[in-house]
Design a protein around this motif. Sequence first.
Motif, PDB file in Angstrom:
ATOM      1  N   TRP A 186       0.995   8.927  20.771  1.00 13.56           N
ATOM      2  CA  TRP A 186       1.780   9.313  19.601  1.00 13.56           C
ATOM      3  C   TRP A 186       3.110   8.572  19.556  1.00 13.56           C
ATOM      4  O   TRP A 186       3.669   8.336  18.490  1.00 13.56           O
ATOM      5  N   LEU A 187       3.604   8.201  20.729  1.00 19.06           N
ATOM      6  CA  LEU A 187       4.930   7.589  20.794  1.00 19.06           C
ATOM      7  C   LEU A 187       4.894   6.070  20.813  1.00 19.06           C
ATOM      8  O   LEU A 187       5.940   5.426  20.742  1.00 19.06           O
ATOM      9  N   LYS A 202       3.794   5.389  11.588  1.00 15.98           N
ATOM     10  CA  LYS A 202       3.647   6.831  11.806  1.00 15.98           C
ATOM     11  C   LYS A 202       2.858   7.459  10.650  1.00 15.98           C
ATOM     12  O   LYS A 202       2.020   8.348  10.870  1.00 15.98           O
ATOM     13  N   SER A 239      -0.853   9.459  10.610  1.00 20.38           N
ATOM     14  CA  SER A 239      -1.174  10.725   9.939  1.00 20.38           C
ATOM     15  C   SER A 239      -2.423  10.572   9.090  1.00 20.38           C
ATOM     16  O   SER A 239      -3.238  11.492   8.998  1.00 20.38           O
ATOM     17  N   SER A 276      -2.929  14.887  14.936  1.00 25.72           N
ATOM     18  CA  SER A 276      -1.638  15.393  14.489  1.00 25.72           C
ATOM     19  C   SER A 276      -1.640  16.916  14.451  1.00 25.72           C
ATOM     20  O   SER A 276      -0.691  17.575  14.892  1.00 25.72           O
ATOM     21  N   PHE A 284      15.142  10.698  13.865  1.00 22.21           N
ATOM     22  CA  PHE A 284      13.777  10.699  14.393  1.00 22.21           C
ATOM     23  C   PHE A 284      13.041  11.979  13.996  1.00 22.21           C
ATOM     24  O   PHE A 284      11.862  11.932  13.624  1.00 22.21           O
ATOM     25  N   TRP A 344       9.458  12.071  12.000  1.00 16.17           N
ATOM     26  CA  TRP A 344       8.280  12.812  12.475  1.00 16.17           C
ATOM     27  C   TRP A 344       7.833  13.836  11.451  1.00 16.17           C
ATOM     28  O   TRP A 344       6.645  13.921  11.122  1.00 16.17           O
ATOM     29  N   SER A 345       8.768  14.632  10.968  1.00 17.47           N
ATOM     30  CA  SER A 345       8.365  15.731  10.089  1.00 17.47           C
ATOM     31  C   SER A 345       7.821  15.195   8.768  1.00 17.47           C
ATOM     32  O   SER A 345       6.807  15.679   8.265  1.00 17.47           O
ATOM     33  N   THR A 376       6.389  12.315   8.069  1.00 17.29           N
ATOM     34  CA  THR A 376       5.087  11.647   8.148  1.00 17.29           C
ATOM     35  C   THR A 376       3.981  12.614   8.556  1.00 17.29           C
ATOM     36  O   THR A 376       2.908  12.639   7.953  1.00 17.29           O
ATOM     37  N   GLN A 377       4.263  13.443   9.560  1.00 10.14           N
ATOM     38  CA  GLN A 377       3.223  14.350  10.024  1.00 10.14           C
ATOM     39  C   GLN A 377       2.873  15.410   8.987  1.00 10.14           C
ATOM     40  O   GLN A 377       1.767  15.949   8.993  1.00 10.14           O
ATOM     41  N   HIS A 417      10.496  21.986   9.624  1.00  6.78           N
ATOM     42  CA  HIS A 417      10.382  21.359  10.936  1.00  6.78           C
ATOM     43  C   HIS A 417      11.272  22.045  11.967  1.00  6.78           C
ATOM     44  O   HIS A 417      10.872  22.210  13.122  1.00  6.78           O
ATOM     45  N   GLN A 470      10.298  21.521  20.331  1.00  8.42           N
ATOM     46  CA  GLN A 470      10.446  20.088  20.484  1.00  8.42           C
ATOM     47  C   GLN A 470      11.879  19.647  20.176  1.00  8.42           C
ATOM     48  O   GLN A 470      12.467  18.851  20.906  1.00  8.42           O
TER      49      GLN A 470
END
Lengths: 205, 205
Positions: free
Chosen positions: A72-73, A96, A100, A107, A158, A162-163, A165-166, B167, B174
């Motif tokens: 994932w990273l 990213k 998804s 995910s 960051f 993440w939020s 895209t996921q 998020h 996280q």
Amino acid sequence: MNETRPVTRIQQKNRATILDAALDVFSQRGFGGATVDQIAATAGLSKPNLLYYFPTKEAIYEALLGGLLDTWLDPLRAMKSSGEPLPEILAYVQRKLEMSRDFPRESRLFANEIIQGAPLIENELSGALRDLVDEKAEIINQWADEGRIARVNPHHLFFSIWSLTQHYADFDVQVRAVLGEGVDDPFPEAQVYLTTLFTRMLTPS
Amino acid sequence: MNETRPVTRIQQKNRATILDAALDVFSQRGFGGATVDQIAATAGLSKPNLLYYFPTKEAIYEALLGGLLDTWLDPLRAMKSSGEPLPEILAYVQRKLEMSRDFPRESRLFANEIIQGAPLIENELSGALRDLVDEKAEIINQWADEGRIARVNPHHLFFSIWSLTQHYADFDVQVRAVLGEGVDDPFPEAQVYLTTLFTRMLTPS
DNA sequence: TATCTTTTTGACCATCTGGTCAAAGCGACG
DNA sequence: CGTCGCTTTGACCAGATGGTCAAAAAGATA
């Protein structure tokens, strides 16, 4: 003693089949909501047969989650301080978003784990993940120091990547419900939107 | 026949206790992973007693989820076309962020439900939710037409508000792991970051 | 206090769940 | 072909799970 048996082709195939089936089930029902029978049925194996390859339900779950955070990273690791700031960040966002689109089950599995308190990967979160993020946050700050991007809180930058895209994987049902029949693939729109968002936020004034 | 019994004080109190306990359990383990015994224990009631107030596990879950979407959307309803565009949107973001801070369990319950395919509320998603979002999207577009905010895809604007704010509730573990010990409350930072993000994205050039 | 309704509970049940085990099937290899 | 190790399975088990029920306890009401 400690003799290592060779891994046969059948083992390779069945292990892979099981993990794929387990990903289906775990990502949809969470760990507690999933049953070994469901996984076995999805994999097309009998339950004892499945338990011949993985000793317990937990073992399957751990095997799945094991490499996941690392994978994932990878896109974040690819963000290099030597590149142009905005393109580097936009490339990260796009990779990213592609993940998804191409790996929504992974995910969701990850989301489930974190929502439930990350009992299995909390160490990695405050270890490997945190270290990597701190390192990349430095780069963001440096770019801001040099005036090449607008200044933002790098950690929250960051989080937002993440939020945003996921969301298109984890909340897929909602996204599609809201967009309606007219849109059969939300991802192109999403890509345009996210590119705009990060470009406007990060372009130095 | 069809005689309606009055709702006693004991009923009110116990129903509320049960729903609160169920929120604890469901939001953390998902529907399938939760057990009636856990909910009963958390509520401090015996299992038969709990089932005296709600006939089934499903009934508890439905009672919880029932009003949730509505409550969840109240801040969006409050966004008025008569106001100043950017402040209206920023106020929406802030209210949504406050909800993540003050009602994280509700946010997680909702997230769990959607991740699992929203079997119970899919109708509302493509009904009431979609209608409300379409209506508010019009307002965003109008504001863009008038040059009072920069143009963005309004539906994805709402997706981004939802994902960014939720998020901080859903991925709380996280967020805290990455920020480390130094930060004990991520929300003030988050509010600053999100305000910056939406201001920069939406301010007309 | 006596009566009636609401609330609580211990005991119980059928089904599901994760997991075991001995035995049978099967494939590779001499 | 025969043997040996890998693979598969039906039968089984103990404990968990959602839910029931009759009866006891506790309120309310008069």
